[in-house]
Design an enzyme around this catalytic site. Structure first.
Site, PDB file in Angstrom:
ATOM      1  N   ASP A  33       7.177  57.672-113.915  1.00 24.28           N
ATOM      2  CA  ASP A  33       7.759  58.456-115.078  1.00 24.28           C
ATOM      3  C   ASP A  33       7.599  57.327-116.058  1.00 24.28           C
ATOM      4  O   ASP A  33       8.685  56.479-116.450  1.00 24.28           O
ATOM      5  CB  ASP A  33       9.363  58.294-114.116  1.00 24.28           C
ATOM      6  CG  ASP A  33      10.716  59.319-115.369  1.00 24.28           C
ATOM      7  OD1 ASP A  33      10.160  59.913-116.344  1.00 24.28           O
ATOM      8  OD2 ASP A  33      12.034  59.140-115.217  1.00 24.28           O
ATOM      9  N   ASP A 213       6.387  62.292-121.109  1.00 17.57           N
ATOM     10  CA  ASP A 213       7.000  62.568-119.940  1.00 17.57           C
ATOM     11  C   ASP A 213       6.569  62.980-118.527  1.00 17.57           C
ATOM     12  O   ASP A 213       6.393  64.172-118.350  1.00 17.57           O
ATOM     13  CB  ASP A 213       8.562  62.820-120.172  1.00 17.57           C
ATOM     14  CG  ASP A 213       9.524  62.553-119.507  1.00 17.57           C
ATOM     15  OD1 ASP A 213       9.080  62.017-118.284  1.00 17.57           O
ATOM     16  OD2 ASP A 213      10.778  63.122-119.086  1.00 17.57           O
TER      17      ASP A 213
END
Length: 323
Positions: A33, A213
């Site tokens: 992430d 992201d």
């Protein structure tokens, strides 16, 4: 100097991308992430019922406890986790971080209990937003950065097939043309960058900022841009149960592109059909609202079209079309 390649694999509909990580000899499947900075894992400290279906980290086997240290994180989708902290060896794609902070979960929210695909997260945002108290800890990347051939990592996420995280080098076979670099504002701990303009189908508009992201499934944009896009999709409508705009699955969708330092990054319409919405007849759009947070989130729907270099020197991001 070290470098390595770790293979990521999408779950159903490319909801998330899972990569194997070895921690103290146990291999767990983690969601990498770039929008957070905590490396946390399912652990033997969780209730047994919550460990079911997961590989779990047993800190008492190989970990060294950071006495008095705790962590607690919540994510944009409302999910959360918390626990205590150990140091251990962590290996990703053949690159090992020694004495890496590993955040062992003692509590996890329902979303994580229900998702048996992943055994935790590996944060690749800037270490400034790591949640460990009383003293924040470095991410896997920041721990190994100085030992890498180049202080960067790169990602290729793909639609329903495996991709890569490259650590310490750029793989020119993974993209076409040349990379275009743009500056990163990491003041909030994110890989934030500016786009100069956007084109949604046949309509264009001014630029905005956003973050790269990997931990967000969709491409989340300002409401004005989202409505402008779906005004060009016949039959598109809002479905709050499904999570946003839906449309007939056979609909041809327009492309969406952004201009980044002179480079046009294009998400083909075919990638903006995320998959079945769950109501049996419509599909969910891959472009949805950012809920008015003030910046856009370039999640997996966007990243699937690009090879993206996350370079700590600058810092900067490099973009090119995936090969």
């Amino acid at each position: 100097a070290a470098s390595g390649v770790a293979t990521n694999t999408p779950t159903a509909n490319d909801e998330e991308y899972i990569t194997p990580v070895t921690i103290g000899g146990t291999t767990l499947n983690l969601n990498f992430d770039t929008g957070s900075a905590d490396l946390w894992v399912f652990s033997t400290e969780l209730p047994a019922s919550q460990q079911s279906g997961h590989s779990v980290y047993n800190p008492s086997a190989t970990g060294k406890e950071l006495s008095g240290y705790t962590w607690s994180i919540s994510y944009g989708d409302g999910s959360s986790a918390s626990g205590n902290v150990f140091t251990d060896s962590v290996t990703v794609g053949g690159v090992t971080a020694h004495g890496q902070a590993v955040q062992a979960a003692q509590q996890i929210s329902a979303q994580f209990q229900q998702d048996t695909n992943n055994d935790g997260l590996l944060g690749l945002a800037f270490s400034s937003i790591n949640t460990v108290q009383p003293q924040s800890q470095t991410t896997f990347f920041d721990t190994v950065k100085s030992s890498l051939a180049q202080p960067l990592f790169a990602v290729a996420l793909k639609h329903q097939q495996p991709g890569v995280y490259d650590f310490g080098f750029i793989d020119s076979s993974k993209y076409t043309g040349s990379l275009t670099y743009t500056g990163v504002d990491n003041s909030q701990g994110f890989w934030s960058f500016n786009v100069d303009s956007y084109t949604a189908g046949s309509q264009s508009g001014d630029g905005f900022s956003g973050i790269a992201d990997t931990g967000t499934t969709l491409l989340l944009l300002d409401d004005s841009v989202v409505s402008q896009y779906y005004s060009q999709v016949s039959g598109a409508q809002q479905d709050s149960n499904a999570g946003g705009y839906v449309f007939d699955c056979s609909t041809n969708l327009p492309d969406f592109s952004v201009s980044i330092s002179g480079y046009t990054a294009t998400v083909p319409g075919s990638l903006i059909n995320y998959g079945p919405s769950g109501d049996g007849s419509t599909c969910l759009g891959g472009i949805q609202s950012n809920s008015g947070i003030g910046f856009s989130i370039f999640g997996d729907i966007f990243l699937k079209s690009q090879y993206v270099v996350f370079d700590s020197d600058g810092p900067q991001l490099g973009f090119a079309p995936q090969a």
